[in-house]
Design a protein around this motif. Structure first.
Motif, PDB file in Angstrom:
ATOM      1  N   ARG A  61       8.152 -15.247   8.149  1.00 18.63           N
ATOM      2  CA  ARG A  61       7.566 -14.696   9.378  1.00 18.63           C
ATOM      3  C   ARG A  61       6.753 -13.431   9.131  1.00 18.63           C
ATOM      4  O   ARG A  61       6.450 -12.691  10.083  1.00 18.63           O
ATOM      5  N   ALA A  62       6.381 -13.159   7.895  1.00 19.29           N
ATOM      6  CA  ALA A  62       5.557 -11.976   7.597  1.00 19.29           C
ATOM      7  C   ALA A  62       4.182 -12.153   8.230  1.00 19.29           C
ATOM      8  O   ALA A  62       3.600 -13.233   8.194  1.00 19.29           O
ATOM      9  N   THR A  63       3.676 -11.084   8.807  1.00 21.88           N
ATOM     10  CA  THR A  63       2.354 -11.132   9.425  1.00 21.88           C
ATOM     11  C   THR A  63       1.301 -10.705   8.395  1.00 21.88           C
ATOM     12  O   THR A  63       1.615 -10.062   7.387  1.00 21.88           O
ATOM     13  N   GLY A  64       0.060 -11.042   8.678  1.00 17.91           N
ATOM     14  CA  GLY A  64      -1.026 -10.637   7.809  1.00 17.91           C
ATOM     15  C   GLY A  64      -1.121  -9.128   7.684  1.00 17.91           C
ATOM     16  O   GLY A  64      -1.374  -8.587   6.610  1.00 17.91           O
ATOM     17  N   GLU A  65      -0.881  -8.428   8.783  1.00 15.34           N
ATOM     18  CA  GLU A  65      -0.930  -6.968   8.774  1.00 15.34           C
ATOM     19  C   GLU A  65       0.161  -6.393   7.860  1.00 15.34           C
ATOM     20  O   GLU A  65      -0.078  -5.449   7.101  1.00 15.34           O
ATOM     21  N   GLN A  66       1.354  -6.960   7.922  1.00 16.79           N
ATOM     22  CA  GLN A  66       2.447  -6.488   7.071  1.00 16.79           C
ATOM     23  C   GLN A  66       2.124  -6.707   5.594  1.00 16.79           C
ATOM     24  O   GLN A  66       2.358  -5.845   4.754  1.00 16.79           O
ATOM     25  N   ILE A  67       1.545  -7.854   5.283  1.00 11.81           N
ATOM     26  CA  ILE A  67       1.181  -8.174   3.900  1.00 11.81           C
ATOM     27  C   ILE A  67       0.128  -7.203   3.389  1.00 11.81           C
ATOM     28  O   ILE A  67       0.278  -6.623   2.314  1.00 11.81           O
ATOM     29  N   LEU A  68      -0.924  -7.016   4.160  1.00  8.76           N
ATOM     30  CA  LEU A  68      -1.991  -6.115   3.742  1.00  8.76           C
ATOM     31  C   LEU A  68      -1.514  -4.671   3.595  1.00  8.76           C
ATOM     32  O   LEU A  68      -1.923  -3.960   2.673  1.00  8.76           O
ATOM     33  N   THR A  69      -0.642  -4.241   4.483  1.00  4.34           N
ATOM     34  CA  THR A  69      -0.097  -2.877   4.414  1.00  4.34           C
ATOM     35  C   THR A  69       0.702  -2.685   3.129  1.00  4.34           C
ATOM     36  O   THR A  69       0.551  -1.666   2.451  1.00  4.34           O
ATOM     37  N   MET A  70       1.515  -3.654   2.766  1.00  2.00           N
ATOM     38  CA  MET A  70       2.321  -3.538   1.554  1.00  2.00           C
ATOM     39  C   MET A  70       1.480  -3.643   0.294  1.00  2.00           C
ATOM     40  O   MET A  70       1.783  -3.008  -0.719  1.00  2.00           O
ATOM     41  N   LEU A  71       0.421  -4.407   0.344  1.00  2.00           N
ATOM     42  CA  LEU A  71      -0.473  -4.486  -0.818  1.00  2.00           C
ATOM     43  C   LEU A  71      -1.213  -3.185  -1.044  1.00  2.00           C
ATOM     44  O   LEU A  71      -1.448  -2.770  -2.173  1.00  2.00           O
ATOM     45  N   ALA A  72      -1.567  -2.502   0.045  1.00  2.48           N
ATOM     46  CA  ALA A  72      -2.346  -1.277  -0.039  1.00  2.48           C
ATOM     47  C   ALA A  72      -1.480  -0.031  -0.300  1.00  2.48           C
ATOM     48  O   ALA A  72      -2.007   0.980  -0.747  1.00  2.48           O
ATOM     49  N   ALA A  73      -0.205  -0.123  -0.010  1.00  2.00           N
ATOM     50  CA  ALA A  73       0.672   1.062  -0.131  1.00  2.00           C
ATOM     51  C   ALA A  73       0.793   1.561  -1.546  1.00  2.00           C
ATOM     52  O   ALA A  73       0.663   0.896  -2.495  1.00  2.00           O
TER      53      ALA A  73
END
Length: 72
Positions: free
Chosen positions: A60-72
């Protein structure tokens, strides 16, 4: 076996950092979230001074959550 650091992306444990033993003969790290859903490795992030971290995606991960974790 080597010890790796993983971050769960999405679901009830979003952002949780885990340390796991991983046998490199197995295809990819995977854990079961507290809600019973499998979280599978989808990306690897190299953090300066912290080493490599694997991002484990909850179904149930959202695209926003994925992108945020990739950028962190």
């Amino acid at each position: 076996m080597e010890q790796i650091k993983c971050i769960i992306v999405g679901g009830p444990q979003h952002g949780l950092v885990l340390r796991r033993l991983w046998d490199q003969r197995r295809p990819a790290p995977c854990v079961t979230a507290v809600d019973g859903e499998p979280c599978i490795a989808a990306a690897r992030r190299h953090d300066k001074g912290m080493g490599t971290r694997y991002l484990l995606l909850h179904p149930r991960a959202t695209g926003e959550q994925i992108l945020t974790m990739l950028a962190a």
